[in-house]
Design a protein around this motif. Structure first.
Motif, PDB file in Angstrom:
ATOM      1  N   ALA A   1       0.141  -3.921   7.315  1.00 35.58           N
ATOM      2  CA  ALA A   1       0.002  -3.894   6.038  1.00 35.58           C
ATOM      3  C   ALA A   1      -0.476  -2.415   5.555  1.00 35.58           C
ATOM      4  O   ALA A   1      -0.662  -2.059   4.247  1.00 35.58           O
ATOM      5  CB  ALA A   1      -0.812  -4.884   5.598  1.00 35.58           C
ATOM      6  N   ASP A   2      -1.417  -1.673   6.293  1.00 33.78           N
ATOM      7  CA  ASP A   2      -2.123  -0.814   6.071  1.00 33.78           C
ATOM      8  C   ASP A   2      -1.757   0.668   6.951  1.00 33.78           C
ATOM      9  O   ASP A   2      -2.484   1.355   6.939  1.00 33.78           O
ATOM     10  CB  ASP A   2      -3.616  -0.735   5.615  1.00 33.78           C
ATOM     11  CG  ASP A   2      -4.166  -1.512   6.658  1.00 33.78           C
ATOM     12  OD1 ASP A   2      -3.693  -1.687   8.003  1.00 33.78           O
ATOM     13  OD2 ASP A   2      -5.227  -2.012   6.400  1.00 33.78           O
TER      14      ASP A   2
ATOM     15  N   ARG B   1       4.960  10.742   0.234  1.00 30.45           N
ATOM     16  CA  ARG B   1       5.712   9.878  -0.840  1.00 30.45           C
ATOM     17  C   ARG B   1       6.913   8.896  -0.255  1.00 30.45           C
ATOM     18  O   ARG B   1       7.667   9.199   0.584  1.00 30.45           O
ATOM     19  CB  ARG B   1       6.595  10.787  -1.753  1.00 30.45           C
ATOM     20  CG  ARG B   1       5.477  11.788  -2.569  1.00 30.45           C
ATOM     21  CD  ARG B   1       6.423  12.597  -3.412  1.00 30.45           C
ATOM     22  NE  ARG B   1       5.331  13.482  -4.208  1.00 30.45           N
ATOM     23  CZ  ARG B   1       4.656  13.208  -5.372  1.00 30.45           C
ATOM     24  NH1 ARG B   1       4.823  12.108  -5.867  1.00 30.45           N
ATOM     25  NH2 ARG B   1       3.744  14.018  -5.875  1.00 30.45           N
ATOM     26  N   PHE B   2       6.789   7.765  -0.644  1.00 32.71           N
ATOM     27  CA  PHE B   2       7.808   6.599  -0.326  1.00 32.71           C
ATOM     28  C   PHE B   2       8.699   5.942  -1.504  1.00 32.71           C
ATOM     29  O   PHE B   2       7.882   6.027  -2.495  1.00 32.71           O
ATOM     30  CB  PHE B   2       7.071   5.329   0.431  1.00 32.71           C
ATOM     31  CG  PHE B   2       6.407   5.856   1.628  1.00 32.71           C
ATOM     32  CD1 PHE B   2       7.128   5.660   2.834  1.00 32.71           C
ATOM     33  CD2 PHE B   2       4.943   5.987   1.617  1.00 32.71           C
ATOM     34  CE1 PHE B   2       6.340   5.951   4.230  1.00 32.71           C
ATOM     35  CE2 PHE B   2       4.359   6.563   2.845  1.00 32.71           C
ATOM     36  CZ  PHE B   2       5.039   6.538   4.090  1.00 32.71           C
ATOM     37  N   ASP B   3       9.920   6.089  -1.432  1.00 30.95           N
ATOM     38  CA  ASP B   3      10.514   5.770  -2.564  1.00 30.95           C
ATOM     39  C   ASP B   3      11.611   4.485  -2.467  1.00 30.95           C
ATOM     40  O   ASP B   3      12.438   4.153  -3.233  1.00 30.95           O
ATOM     41  CB  ASP B   3      11.451   6.747  -3.099  1.00 30.95           C
ATOM     42  CG  ASP B   3      12.490   7.426  -2.075  1.00 30.95           C
ATOM     43  OD1 ASP B   3      12.654   6.814  -1.034  1.00 30.95           O
ATOM     44  OD2 ASP B   3      13.111   8.203  -2.499  1.00 30.95           O
TER      45      ASP B   3
ATOM     46  N   SER C   1      -0.886   8.132  13.911  1.00 29.76           N
ATOM     47  CA  SER C   1      -0.822   7.041  13.209  1.00 29.76           C
ATOM     48  C   SER C   1      -1.798   7.297  11.874  1.00 29.76           C
ATOM     49  O   SER C   1      -3.034   7.956  11.905  1.00 29.76           O
ATOM     50  CB  SER C   1      -1.503   6.092  13.920  1.00 29.76           C
ATOM     51  OG  SER C   1      -2.732   5.992  14.240  1.00 29.76           O
ATOM     52  N   PHE C   2      -1.564   6.509  10.657  1.00 24.16           N
ATOM     53  CA  PHE C   2      -2.229   6.937   9.650  1.00 24.16           C
ATOM     54  C   PHE C   2      -2.675   5.642   8.858  1.00 24.16           C
ATOM     55  O   PHE C   2      -1.707   4.563   8.862  1.00 24.16           O
ATOM     56  CB  PHE C   2      -1.420   7.640   8.562  1.00 24.16           C
ATOM     57  CG  PHE C   2      -0.823   8.891   8.900  1.00 24.16           C
ATOM     58  CD1 PHE C   2      -1.441   9.999   8.429  1.00 24.16           C
ATOM     59  CD2 PHE C   2       0.121   9.016   9.668  1.00 24.16           C
ATOM     60  CE1 PHE C   2      -0.857  11.286   8.820  1.00 24.16           C
ATOM     61  CE2 PHE C   2       0.770  10.354  10.059  1.00 24.16           C
ATOM     62  CZ  PHE C   2       0.232  11.594   9.597  1.00 24.16           C
ATOM     63  N   THR C   3      -4.172   5.128   9.040  1.00 23.52           N
ATOM     64  CA  THR C   3      -4.507   4.064   8.400  1.00 23.52           C
ATOM     65  C   THR C   3      -5.136   4.421   6.888  1.00 23.52           C
ATOM     66  O   THR C   3      -5.865   5.162   6.846  1.00 23.52           O
ATOM     67  CB  THR C   3      -5.716   3.184   9.276  1.00 23.52           C
ATOM     68  OG1 THR C   3      -4.985   3.093  10.597  1.00 23.52           O
ATOM     69  CG2 THR C   3      -6.056   1.865   8.714  1.00 23.52           C
TER      70      THR C   3
ATOM     71  N   ILE D   1       0.819  -1.260   0.077  1.00 29.09           N
ATOM     72  CA  ILE D   1       0.000   0.056  -0.063  1.00 29.09           C
ATOM     73  C   ILE D   1       0.865   1.210   0.012  1.00 29.09           C
ATOM     74  O   ILE D   1       0.354   2.455  -0.522  1.00 29.09           O
ATOM     75  CB  ILE D   1      -1.213  -0.043   0.995  1.00 29.09           C
ATOM     76  CG1 ILE D   1      -2.104   1.046   0.985  1.00 29.09           C
ATOM     77  CG2 ILE D   1      -0.345   0.326   2.412  1.00 29.09           C
ATOM     78  CD1 ILE D   1      -3.414   0.797   2.119  1.00 29.09           C
ATOM     79  N   ALA D   2       2.026   1.236   0.464  1.00 27.81           N
ATOM     80  CA  ALA D   2       3.141   2.408   0.401  1.00 27.81           C
ATOM     81  C   ALA D   2       2.942   2.915  -0.936  1.00 27.81           C
ATOM     82  O   ALA D   2       3.034   4.239  -1.241  1.00 27.81           O
ATOM     83  CB  ALA D   2       4.272   2.116   0.884  1.00 27.81           C
TER      84      ALA D   2
END
Length: 525
Positions: free
Chosen positions: A478-479, A430-432, A497-499, A406-407
């Protein structure tokens, strides 16, 4: 961004700061008696004459302090877990202590909280010197285009002097200025909100500590000069002192926040102390008039023992019972510039939830005392340098887990939030695949979004697109992604926290165990 926990902490910090000031008031009693010799111990009271801006290095012993005892005091501070970030001492332009503590290393600007009020007042003084403002001008004359709530016409009697001395008479809470500030920040026009407050008492009759009065002073600078306090300050104060690394947030109309949120390097704050100590002159150039320096640091309002100090023009000043004169630029969480003009002695501290009394205990223990001094002590100086030399030891990086699928799915998406207690309007990640992510957020009413970096290896990343922000985080399943939002630094630490689920996001802000959790729900574009 403000958490309920952070708001409740403000009241504690205000009390803690007041207590700290009370403790340090007596630390240097007797320093004015250090004018003689005792055997072979030289009492170094003489200080250079004239301009002394250069930050040259000295030893504590040369200034009447013990290196060994200062080292012991700093060790005690570190071991106590106090959130002190910097501790600087100088005399006659000579720096003999310059220490930093995690997570701060002194290389980026630091949030100064209500120290800002004294800087705003300084800029008002410069504007008065230049003829833009006059102390006894009615405030409302500078806002002719505004319709101000004034049922009985008494607000016409509020002057610039009243704002500077916090005696405007406008409604405010003497116990805690923060709730009213938060209400102001929820509006689209902060100056209008500040002007529309009820007149609770006659102007000039009572002192009530007020963030809003100081913000009105910033708006006055803008109205009179055509420049924000930051812009005016860069030209008239910061620039001449060589201060370029700074940040000062503003309201929706572009007025610098007159009461707080100015960010400077500790050494640059010390420069302002030196400017005051030298009567407003820097490298031969007159920056502030001697008259303003004298009047702003003189008692204008007596607080009759209700506080440790009296009040000048935006500056805390020693009361009539003190054996020697000093003044303080003071902010919550341990932000402090303290100056003893007659002895050319300056202390600067910064912190998070720090009580400056801890630092002052170390100062008091290391001070030679009346009629005494310390011999030069090379071993003691080496010990002190060893204590402060590491400055900030960054935690070792930790391996970060493989990112969930999910990232990649949510990377770059912008999530929008309806009105909420945190005033958060949008956010995105943004995840790289590296040990660092990007986080962007914007508050309702802000013109621009703020960009920040997030450490994924257990280390904070520092971001300066606005107030100094330190972030670190990790995927916990996972999320769901957890993050620590540290602003100041350490002035407001907010667990988040972010879901993520489909096009929706749930954000949990605060500590549930402390009863301060807020849940926000948003949707992607």
């Amino acid at each position: 961004m403000n958490s309920e926990k952070g708001r409740r902490g403000m009241a504690f910090w205000l009390v803690a700061t007041a207590c700290a000031i009370a403790v340090i008031a007596g630390v240097f009693i007797g320093i004015n008696r250090l004018v003689e010799r005792r055997g072979d111990l030289t009492i170094p009271l003489a200080v250079p004459e004239g301009v002394v801006e250069a930050f040259r290095e000295s030893t504590p012993e040369a200034q009447g302090f013990s290196s060994r005892l200062l080292a012991a005091g700093i060790r005690s501070i570190v071991e106590s877990g106090a959130s002190m970030h910097s501790f600087m001492m100088m005399r006659g332009g000579a720096v003999f202590l310059d220490a930093y503590f995690p997570p701060y290393d002194g290389t980026v600007y630091h949030k100064l909280a209500s120290v800002t009020k004294s800087v705003t007042a300084t800029l008002v003084g410069i504007a008065i010197d230049e003829g833009y403002l006059r102390l006894d001008d009615p405030v409302l004359e500078y806002f002719p285009e505004r319709t101000v709530s004034d049922p009985d016409g008494r607000k016409a009697g509020i002057t610039i002097r009243h704002l500077l001395t916090m005696t405007s008479g406008l409604e405010g809470d003497a116990r805690d200025a923060e709730p009213q500030t938060l209400r102001m920040r929820e509006t689209s026009d902060w100056v209008q909100f500040a002007l529309d407050r009820q007149l609770a008492r006659e102007p000039g009759t009572a002192f009530v500590y007020s963030n809003l009065d100081m913000h009105l002073l910033s708006a006055l600078i803008n109205a009179a000069t055509g420049r924000s306090a930051e812009e005016y300050g860069r030209e008239k104060l910061f620039g001449p002192l060589g201060i370029t690394d700074l940040f000062w947030d503003s309201d929706p109309q572009g007025n610098s926040r007159g009461w707080g949120d100015l960010c400077l390097l500790p050494r640059d704050l010390a420069k302002i102390g030196l400017l005051y100590m030298q009567g407003g002159v820097w490298h031969g150039e007159r920056i502030v008039s001697q008259g303003w320096i004298d009047e702003s640091t003189r008692r204008q309002v007596s607080l009759s023992g209700s506080r440790p100090e009296d009040y000048g023009y935006g500056i805390w000043v020693s009361n009539a019972n003190e054996p020697f004169r000093y003044f303080i630029f003071s902010g919550v969480g341990g932000q402090m510039l303290r100056v003893y003009p007659e002895f050319e002695f300056i202390i600067v501290t910064t912190g998070g939830t720090f009580e400056s009394a801890i630092a002052m205990e170390a100062v008091g223990a290391a001070f030679a005392g009346p009629g005494k001094a310390f011999r030069e002590d090379a071993a003691g100086v080496a010990e002190l340098r060893a204590v402060v030399a590491p400055k900030v030891a960054a935690p070792a990086p930790i391996p970060f887990a493989t990112m969930p699928a999910i990232a990649a799915e949510i990377s770059g998406k912008t999530y929008r939030f309806p009105d909420n207690p945190l005033n958060l309007a949008t956010c995105s990640f943004r995840f790289d695949g590296t040990a660092q992510a990007a986080f962007e957020f914007k508050n309702h009413g802000d013109a621009n979004a703020r960009q920040a970096r997030v450490g994924l290896d257990g280390r904070y990343r520092i971001s300066l697109s606005g107030l100094p922000t330190y972030l670190k985080g990790a995927w916990i399943d996972a999320d769901s992604f957890e993050m620590v939002f540290n602003e100041g630094p350490d002035m407001e630490i907010i667990p988040m926290s972010f879901t993520f689920s489909g096009g929706y996001i749930e954000v949990s802000v605060g500590d549930a165990s402390a009863g301060g959790r807020i849940i926000l729900r948003g949707e992607s574009d």
